[in-house]
Scaffold this active site. Structure first.
Site, PDB file in Angstrom:
ATOM      1  N   TYR A 111       0.015  -1.489   0.229  1.00  0.00           N
ATOM      2  CA  TYR A 111      -0.256   0.113   0.303  1.00  0.00           C
ATOM      3  C   TYR A 111       0.476   1.344  -0.213  1.00  0.00           C
ATOM      4  O   TYR A 111       2.328   1.016  -0.534  1.00  0.00           O
ATOM      5  CB  TYR A 111      -1.130  -0.437   0.676  1.00  0.00           C
ATOM      6  CG  TYR A 111      -1.971   0.576   0.890  1.00  0.00           C
ATOM      7  CD1 TYR A 111      -3.122   0.587  -0.811  1.00  0.00           C
ATOM      8  CD2 TYR A 111      -2.241   1.869   0.994  1.00  0.00           C
ATOM      9  CE1 TYR A 111      -4.085   1.553  -0.921  1.00  0.00           C
ATOM     10  CE2 TYR A 111      -3.753   2.985   1.063  1.00  0.00           C
ATOM     11  CZ  TYR A 111      -3.856   2.442  -0.073  1.00  0.00           C
ATOM     12  OH  TYR A 111      -5.370   3.368  -1.197  1.00  0.00           O
ATOM     13  N   ARG A 164      -8.526  11.262  -7.925  1.00  0.00           N
ATOM     14  CA  ARG A 164      -8.119  12.185  -7.104  1.00  0.00           C
ATOM     15  C   ARG A 164      -7.245  10.852  -6.630  1.00  0.00           C
ATOM     16  O   ARG A 164      -7.232  10.255  -5.294  1.00  0.00           O
ATOM     17  CB  ARG A 164      -8.643  12.882  -5.512  1.00  0.00           C
ATOM     18  CG  ARG A 164      -7.198  14.243  -5.771  1.00  0.00           C
ATOM     19  CD  ARG A 164      -7.094  12.717  -4.122  1.00  0.00           C
ATOM     20  NE  ARG A 164      -7.813  11.974  -3.181  1.00  0.00           N
ATOM     21  CZ  ARG A 164      -8.153  11.293  -2.418  1.00  0.00           C
ATOM     22  NH1 ARG A 164      -7.012  10.536  -2.561  1.00  0.00           N
ATOM     23  NH2 ARG A 164      -8.414  11.252  -1.645  1.00  0.00           N
ATOM     24  N   LYS A 182      -6.259  -2.009  -1.129  1.00  0.00           N
ATOM     25  CA  LYS A 182      -6.607  -1.143  -0.074  1.00  0.00           C
ATOM     26  C   LYS A 182      -7.521  -3.159   0.487  1.00  0.00           C
ATOM     27  O   LYS A 182      -7.579  -2.431   1.745  1.00  0.00           O
ATOM     28  CB  LYS A 182      -8.725  -0.444  -0.613  1.00  0.00           C
ATOM     29  CG  LYS A 182      -7.946   0.703  -0.350  1.00  0.00           C
ATOM     30  CD  LYS A 182      -8.145   1.739   1.148  1.00  0.00           C
ATOM     31  CE  LYS A 182      -7.317   3.135   1.290  1.00  0.00           C
ATOM     32  NZ  LYS A 182      -7.366   3.892   2.134  1.00  0.00           N
ATOM     33  N   GLU A 253     -13.569   5.661  -2.686  1.00  0.00           N
ATOM     34  CA  GLU A 253     -12.741   5.510  -2.568  1.00  0.00           C
ATOM     35  C   GLU A 253     -11.279   6.471  -3.879  1.00  0.00           C
ATOM     36  O   GLU A 253     -11.524   5.653  -5.139  1.00  0.00           O
ATOM     37  CB  GLU A 253     -11.399   4.273  -2.681  1.00  0.00           C
ATOM     38  CG  GLU A 253     -10.090   4.185  -1.984  1.00  0.00           C
ATOM     39  CD  GLU A 253     -10.037   4.384  -0.936  1.00  0.00           C
ATOM     40  OE1 GLU A 253     -10.965   3.906   0.153  1.00  0.00           O
ATOM     41  OE2 GLU A 253      -9.498   5.400  -0.112  1.00  0.00           O
ATOM     42  N   ASP A 254     -11.258   6.836  -3.346  1.00  0.00           N
ATOM     43  CA  ASP A 254     -10.496   8.399  -4.225  1.00  0.00           C
ATOM     44  C   ASP A 254     -10.883   8.463  -5.138  1.00  0.00           C
ATOM     45  O   ASP A 254     -10.305   8.708  -6.481  1.00  0.00           O
ATOM     46  CB  ASP A 254      -8.741   7.477  -4.782  1.00  0.00           C
ATOM     47  CG  ASP A 254      -7.984   7.512  -3.693  1.00  0.00           C
ATOM     48  OD1 ASP A 254      -8.133   8.272  -2.008  1.00  0.00           O
ATOM     49  OD2 ASP A 254      -6.683   7.164  -4.050  1.00  0.00           O
ATOM     50  N   ASP A 276     -14.150   5.919   2.462  1.00  0.00           N
ATOM     51  CA  ASP A 276     -13.093   5.373   3.145  1.00  0.00           C
ATOM     52  C   ASP A 276     -12.192   7.163   3.357  1.00  0.00           C
ATOM     53  O   ASP A 276     -11.777   7.399   4.357  1.00  0.00           O
ATOM     54  CB  ASP A 276     -12.217   4.768   2.726  1.00  0.00           C
ATOM     55  CG  ASP A 276     -10.840   4.517   3.404  1.00  0.00           C
ATOM     56  OD1 ASP A 276     -11.356   4.599   5.074  1.00  0.00           O
ATOM     57  OD2 ASP A 276     -10.364   4.376   3.360  1.00  0.00           O
ATOM     58  N   ASP A 277     -12.478   8.199   2.447  1.00  0.00           N
ATOM     59  CA  ASP A 277     -11.171   9.183   2.224  1.00  0.00           C
ATOM     60  C   ASP A 277     -11.816  10.352   3.338  1.00  0.00           C
ATOM     61  O   ASP A 277     -11.183  11.477   3.996  1.00  0.00           O
ATOM     62  CB  ASP A 277     -11.179   9.315   0.571  1.00  0.00           C
ATOM     63  CG  ASP A 277     -10.476   8.683   0.003  1.00  0.00           C
ATOM     64  OD1 ASP A 277      -9.379   8.544   0.332  1.00  0.00           O
ATOM     65  OD2 ASP A 277     -11.354   8.716  -0.874  1.00  0.00           O
ATOM     66  N   ALA A 313     -10.111  14.526   3.371  1.00  0.00           N
ATOM     67  CA  ALA A 313      -9.623  13.894   4.778  1.00  0.00           C
ATOM     68  C   ALA A 313      -9.615  15.433   5.490  1.00  0.00           C
ATOM     69  O   ALA A 313     -10.541  14.860   6.900  1.00  0.00           O
ATOM     70  CB  ALA A 313      -7.974  14.183   4.257  1.00  0.00           C
ATOM     71  N   ASN A 416      -0.104  11.519   1.770  1.00  0.00           N
ATOM     72  CA  ASN A 416       0.444  10.581   0.251  1.00  0.00           C
ATOM     73  C   ASN A 416       0.375  10.532  -0.682  1.00  0.00           C
ATOM     74  O   ASN A 416      -0.305  11.090  -1.323  1.00  0.00           O
ATOM     75  CB  ASN A 416      -0.447   9.015   0.605  1.00  0.00           C
ATOM     76  CG  ASN A 416      -0.536   9.321   2.010  1.00  0.00           C
ATOM     77  OD1 ASN A 416       0.474   8.794   2.820  1.00  0.00           O
ATOM     78  ND2 ASN A 416      -1.555   8.077   2.559  1.00  0.00           N
ATOM     79  N   ASN A 461      -5.854   5.630   7.265  1.00  0.00           N
ATOM     80  CA  ASN A 461      -6.850   4.446   7.208  1.00  0.00           C
ATOM     81  C   ASN A 461      -7.014   3.342   7.877  1.00  0.00           C
ATOM     82  O   ASN A 461      -8.077   2.410   7.707  1.00  0.00           O
ATOM     83  CB  ASN A 461      -7.654   5.039   6.307  1.00  0.00           C
ATOM     84  CG  ASN A 461      -8.302   6.855   5.504  1.00  0.00           C
ATOM     85  OD1 ASN A 461      -7.119   7.162   6.449  1.00  0.00           O
ATOM     86  ND2 ASN A 461      -9.161   6.907   5.247  1.00  0.00           N
TER      87      ASN A 461
HETATM   88  P1  NAD Z   1      -8.788  16.736  -1.808  1.00  0.00           P
HETATM   89  O1  NAD Z   1      -8.889  17.094  -2.876  1.00  0.00           O
HETATM   90  O2  NAD Z   1     -10.248  16.015  -1.427  1.00  0.00           O
HETATM   91  O3  NAD Z   1      -8.369  18.033  -0.854  1.00  0.00           O
HETATM   92  C1  NAD Z   1      -6.980  18.670  -1.350  1.00  0.00           C
HETATM   93  C2  NAD Z   1      -7.736  20.470  -0.863  1.00  0.00           C
HETATM   94  O4  NAD Z   1      -5.960  20.489  -0.606  1.00  0.00           O
HETATM   95  C3  NAD Z   1      -7.900  20.593  -0.924  1.00  0.00           C
HETATM   96  O5  NAD Z   1      -9.068  22.156  -0.513  1.00  0.00           O
HETATM   97  C4  NAD Z   1      -7.537  21.485  -2.274  1.00  0.00           C
HETATM   98  O6  NAD Z   1      -7.672  23.200  -2.138  1.00  0.00           O
HETATM   99  C5  NAD Z   1      -6.268  21.862  -0.622  1.00  0.00           C
HETATM  100  N1  NAD Z   1      -4.713  22.447  -0.815  1.00  0.00           N
HETATM  101  C6  NAD Z   1      -4.645  22.363  -2.262  1.00  0.00           C
HETATM  102  N2  NAD Z   1      -2.564  23.217  -2.209  1.00  0.00           N
HETATM  103  C7  NAD Z   1      -3.223  23.884  -1.142  1.00  0.00           C
HETATM  104  C8  NAD Z   1      -2.440  24.695  -0.757  1.00  0.00           C
HETATM  105  N3  NAD Z   1      -1.477  24.877  -0.667  1.00  0.00           N
HETATM  106  N4  NAD Z   1      -2.696  25.201   0.618  1.00  0.00           N
HETATM  107  C9  NAD Z   1      -3.356  24.995   1.808  1.00  0.00           C
HETATM  108  N5  NAD Z   1      -4.875  24.087   1.400  1.00  0.00           N
HETATM  109  C10 NAD Z   1      -4.172  22.977  -0.541  1.00  0.00           C
HETATM  110  O7  NAD Z   1      -7.254  15.567  -1.059  1.00  0.00           O
HETATM  111  P2  NAD Z   1      -7.639  15.232   0.187  1.00  0.00           P
HETATM  112  O8  NAD Z   1      -9.543  13.582   0.141  1.00  0.00           O
HETATM  113  O9  NAD Z   1      -8.824  15.535   1.204  1.00  0.00           O
HETATM  114  O10 NAD Z   1      -6.191  13.829   0.096  1.00  0.00           O
HETATM  115  C11 NAD Z   1      -5.643  15.013   0.208  1.00  0.00           C
HETATM  116  C12 NAD Z   1      -3.977  14.706   0.726  1.00  0.00           C
HETATM  117  O11 NAD Z   1      -4.388  13.526   2.267  1.00  0.00           O
HETATM  118  C13 NAD Z   1      -3.670  13.730  -0.624  1.00  0.00           C
HETATM  119  O12 NAD Z   1      -2.393  13.189  -0.316  1.00  0.00           O
HETATM  120  C14 NAD Z   1      -3.942  11.903   0.067  1.00  0.00           C
HETATM  121  O13 NAD Z   1      -3.128  10.953   0.287  1.00  0.00           O
HETATM  122  C15 NAD Z   1      -4.033  12.558   1.803  1.00  0.00           C
HETATM  123  N6  NAD Z   1      -5.129  11.255   2.348  1.00  0.00           N
HETATM  124  C16 NAD Z   1      -3.966  10.759   3.719  1.00  0.00           C
HETATM  125  C17 NAD Z   1      -5.054   9.512   4.478  1.00  0.00           C
HETATM  126  C18 NAD Z   1      -4.234   8.848   5.906  1.00  0.00           C
HETATM  127  O14 NAD Z   1      -4.930   8.159   6.445  1.00  0.00           O
HETATM  128  N7  NAD Z   1      -2.511   9.431   5.804  1.00  0.00           N
HETATM  129  C19 NAD Z   1      -6.192   9.185   4.206  1.00  0.00           C
HETATM  130  C20 NAD Z   1      -6.831  10.473   3.047  1.00  0.00           C
HETATM  131  C21 NAD Z   1      -6.183  11.508   2.331  1.00  0.00           C
END
Ligand code: NAD
Length: 556
Positions: A111, A164, A182, A253-254, A276-277, A313, A416, A461
C-alpha cells in the site's frame, strides 16, 4: 463456536451456484486454490498434475521463506511491489502468509507509499488482469459484467473512478492499484477472506493529458465524464452491485472531491456504503487527536485545530471532531469555532463566494489572512493537520511558530505518498526541538535528536476501514453511520499503549493491526446492533466473533 465469516456474511441470494469442480490445471491457475509446491503427492496424483511441479513437497512456511528472500533481493519498492503482485496472482495463501508474517515490512510495499508509484506506472507495469474495469461503453450491461466476476460471492467492493489517487491527482484507469491495495489490507489487517473482495475501477475517462497521450495508457482516452452521464453510470453501477451481490458493502475510494461528497450523500441511506477518504480518515484523525491529548494533557474540547486542506480528508476529520466535541459538551457552534480550514485559495471564511457546498458549514466568520504563517499567528492552533497533497508546506517557520505557541505542538502531515507529506518526521522534530507530537500518512523511520529516539506513528486509514468492514460483515449492517466511525475512533485510540506514547507514537505498531481491527470491528458491529441496522443474529461476544472469523492463510 464461531461461524466462519465466509459462510454467514452474504445473504443466500448473493451466493451463486457452486461452479463445476476445477481440473488440476485449473487449480494450479486459481490463486485461491493453488498450493504450488505444497500440493502433496496424493493431491498431485488425484489432480493429475504430477510432473507439472518440482518433485519436492514443501510446507507453506518453506514457501514463505523463499518468497520473503525473493522480496528482499529486489532492489527498489516498485520491484518488490511487482514481485508481490505476481505472487498474489499466483497463490493468495502464500501471498497473505508472507504479508502477515512481516506486516510492518510489507504494508508500505503493498500500500502507501509504493502503491502510488505503482498507479503512476500502472499501464507500463501491467501484466495480468485483476478486478473489474467498468467504463461508459458498458452502459446498460453493468450487472452482466459484475455477474461475470469469477467468485461465488462478494462481501466488499472497493471502487474508484481514479479521480484523485492519493495526492497524485487524476490517474484515470491507472487508479486500479488503489482498490486492489485496499482490499489486500482488508484481508491482511482484518482477516476478511480474499474471495469476498472485489476491486472495481470505473473508467470515466481522464483529464490527465499526459496519460491520454501515453502510448501505453490502458484506459479510455477521453475526457473525464461529468454531469448526467457520469451520474447515470454511477447509478447503474451502484444499483447493479446490490442486484448481483445483495447487501454487498461498497467503499468509495479516491474520487475527487467534486464527486466524493455528493455520492456519499446520495447513497449513504440507500445501501451499506461509505467513503473512506472522508469517513475513514475522519475516524483515524480523531483517534490520533484523542491519543495526542494523552501526551499533551489537553482534552479534545480544548484543542484549536488548523487544517491545511479543506478536501475529503480534512473535512472528514473536521466533521468527526465537531461531532466528538459535541459529545464532550461543546455546542456545535463552539466546536466549529475550534476548527479552522485553509484551502488552495486561502482561509475558509464565510465572506468567500467561491466555496463549494461541502465547505460551507466549516466557513468561519473572520477576516481572510494572507498565508499559513499568518493563520498560525492569528488562530494560535494547538494542532496543525495537513492533508493538502502539497509536499513541504509545513515549513520551518510554521513548525517553529507552533513550537513557540505550544509546549507540545501536535502536527499531523497526512498527505500521501511520502513526497507529498507536508513535512517529514525529522523536520517536525528538529524544528520543534523534539517537542512535536507527530504522525504522518506515509511511514517515516525513527528519528534520533539530542540522544533521544522517537518512533513516529503512521496515521493511516488502514487503522480504521479494515475493522469497520469486518464489523459491517459480522453484523450484516444495512447502513454505515457516523456513530460507527466515532466508536471506531475511540476504540483505536484506546488501543494505543503508554509504551507507544512514551516513544512518541500515537497509533499502535503495525504488527498489532489484526488485534486492533478485531476491537474496531466489535465496536462497529455493536453500534449496528444498537441502532437496529444489523441483519444477523447478535453473537454473545462480538470481539471473540470478530477474531474467530478472521481468515488465516493456510492450505485446506
Ligand atoms: P482533496 O483533493 O479532496 O483535498 C485537497 C485539499 O487541499 C483541497 O481543499 C485543496 O484546496 C487543498 N489545497 C491544495 N493546495 C493547498 C495549499 N497549498 N494550501 C492549502 N490547501 C491546499 O484531497 P483529500 O482526499 O483531502 O486528500 C488530500 C491528501 O491527504 C492526499 O495526499 C491523500 O493521499 C491524503 N490522505 C491521507 C490519508 C491518511 O490516511 N493518511 C487519508 C486520506 C487522504
Amino acid at each position: 463456536m464461531v461461524t466462519p465469516l465466509r459462510e454467514k456474511t452474504v445473504s443466500p441470494a448473493s451466493v451463486r451456484p457452486d461452479p463445476e469442480p476445477l481440473s488440476g490445471i485449473q487449480c494450479l491457475r486459481d490463486p485461491l486454490r493453488n498450493k504450488g509446491t505444497a500440493f502433496t503427492r496424493d493431491e498431485r496424483a488425484r489432480l493429475d498434475i504430477d510432473g507439472l511441479l518440482p518433485p519436492r513437497v514443501e510446507t507453506l512456511e518453506e514457501q514463505a521463506a523463499r518468497a520473503l528472500e525473493n522480496v528482499r533481493v529486489k532492489t527498489g519498492p516498485l520491484e518488490k511491489y511487482r514481485y508481490l503482485s505476481a505472487l498474489q496472482a499466483e497463490n493468495e495463501t502464500l501471498f497473505y502468509r508472507v504479508v502477515l508474517d512481516r506486516l510492518e515490512e510489507m504494508l508500505p510495499i503493498i500500500y502507501t507509499p509504493t502503491v502510488g508509484e505503482a498507479c503512476v506506472e500502472w499501464s507500463r507495469l501491467y501484466e495480468r488482469p485483476r478486478g473489474l474495469y467498468i467504463s461508459a461503453q458498458h452502459r446498460g450491461r453493468i450487472a452482466g459484467l459484475l455477474g461475470r466476476w469469477p467468485r461465488r460471492r462478494a462481501g466488499i467492493i472497493v471502487v474508484t473512478d481514479g479521480g484523485r489517487i492519493l495526492g497524485l491527482g487524476d490517474l484515470g484507469a491507472n487508479g486500479m492499484g488503489i482498490p486492489i491495495g485496499k482490499l489486500a489490507l482488508y484481508t491482511a489487517c482484518a482477516g476478511v477472506p480474499p474471495e469476498l473482495c472485489l476491486p472495481v475501477t470505473l473508467d470515466v475517462g481522464t483529464d490527465n493529458a499526459s496519460l491520454r497521450g501515453d502510448r501505453f495508457y490502458l484506459g479510455e482516452r477521453q475526457a473525464r465524464m461529468t454531469g448526467n452521464a457520469y451520474d447515470a453510470l454511477l447509478e447503474e453501477f451502484v444499483t447493479a452491485t446490490q442486484a448481483v451481490f445483495p447487501g454487498v458493502i461498497v467503499q468509495f475510494e479516491d474520487f475527487n472531491n467534486a464527486c466524493a461528497f455528493r455520492l456519499l450523500q446520495r447513497y449513504r441511506d440507500r445501501l451499506c456504503c461509505f467513503n473512506d477518504d472522508v469517513q475513514g480518515t475522519g475516524a483515524m484523525g480523531l483517534a490520533g487527536l484523542y491519543a495526542a491529548g494523552r501526551i499533551t494533557g489537553r482534552g479534545l474540547p480544548a484543542q484549536r485545530i488548523l487544517f491545511v486542506g479543506a478536501g475529503e480528508a480534512c473535512l472528514g476529520i473536521g466533521a468527526s471532531v465537531v461531532a466528538a466535541m459535541q459529545r464532550e459538551g461543546l455546542s456545535e457552534v463552539e466546536a466549529r469555532e475550534r476548527c479552522l480550514f485553509i484551502d488552495s485559495r486561502g482561509l475558509v471564511v464565510a465572506s468567500r463566494s467561491d466555496l463549494a457546498e461541502h465547505k460551507r458549514p466549516f466557513a468561519q466568520d473572520r477576516s481572510a489572512l494572507p498565508d499559513l504563517p499568518a493563520a498560525v499567528e492569528d488562530f494560535r492552533p494547538t494542532v496543525l493537520i495537513g492533508a493538502c497533497g502539497q509536499g513541504g508546506v509545513f515549513t520551518q517557520p510554521v513548525i517553529e511558530a507552533m513550537a513557540r505557541l505550544n509546549e507540545r505542538p501536535v502536527v499531523f502531515a497526512l498527505s500521501n505518498p511520502t513526497s507529498k507529506a507536508e513535512c517529514t518526521a525529522g523536520q517536525a522534530y528538529a524544528w520543534s526541538s523534539g517537542r512535536a507530537v507527530f504522525a504522518s500518512g506515509s511511514p517515516f523511520g525513527p528519528v534520533t535528536l539530542a540522544g533521544c529516539t522517537r518512533a513516529p506513528a503512521q496515521g493511516n486509514n488502514s487503522w480504521i476501514f479494515p475493522g469497520v468492514g469486518l464489523g459491517l460483515l459480522l453484523s450484516g449492517a444495512r447502513h454505515v453511520t457516523d456513530e460507527m466511525f466515532q466508536a471506531a475512533a475511540r476504540t483505536l485510540a484506546a488501543q494505543v499503549s503508554q509504551a507507544d506514547l512514551d516513544q512518541g507514537r500515537i497509533f499502535p505498531v503495525a504488527a498489532r493491526m489484526r488485534e486492533v481491527a478485531a476491537a474496531v470491528a466489535a465496536a462497529v458491529a455493536g453500534i449496528a446492533y444498537e441502532q437496529g441496522h444489523a441483519t444477523k443474529p447478535q453473537p454473545r461476544n462480538l470481539h471473540a466473533e470478530a477474531t474467530g472469523a478472521m481468515y488465516t492463510p493456510r492450505y485446506a
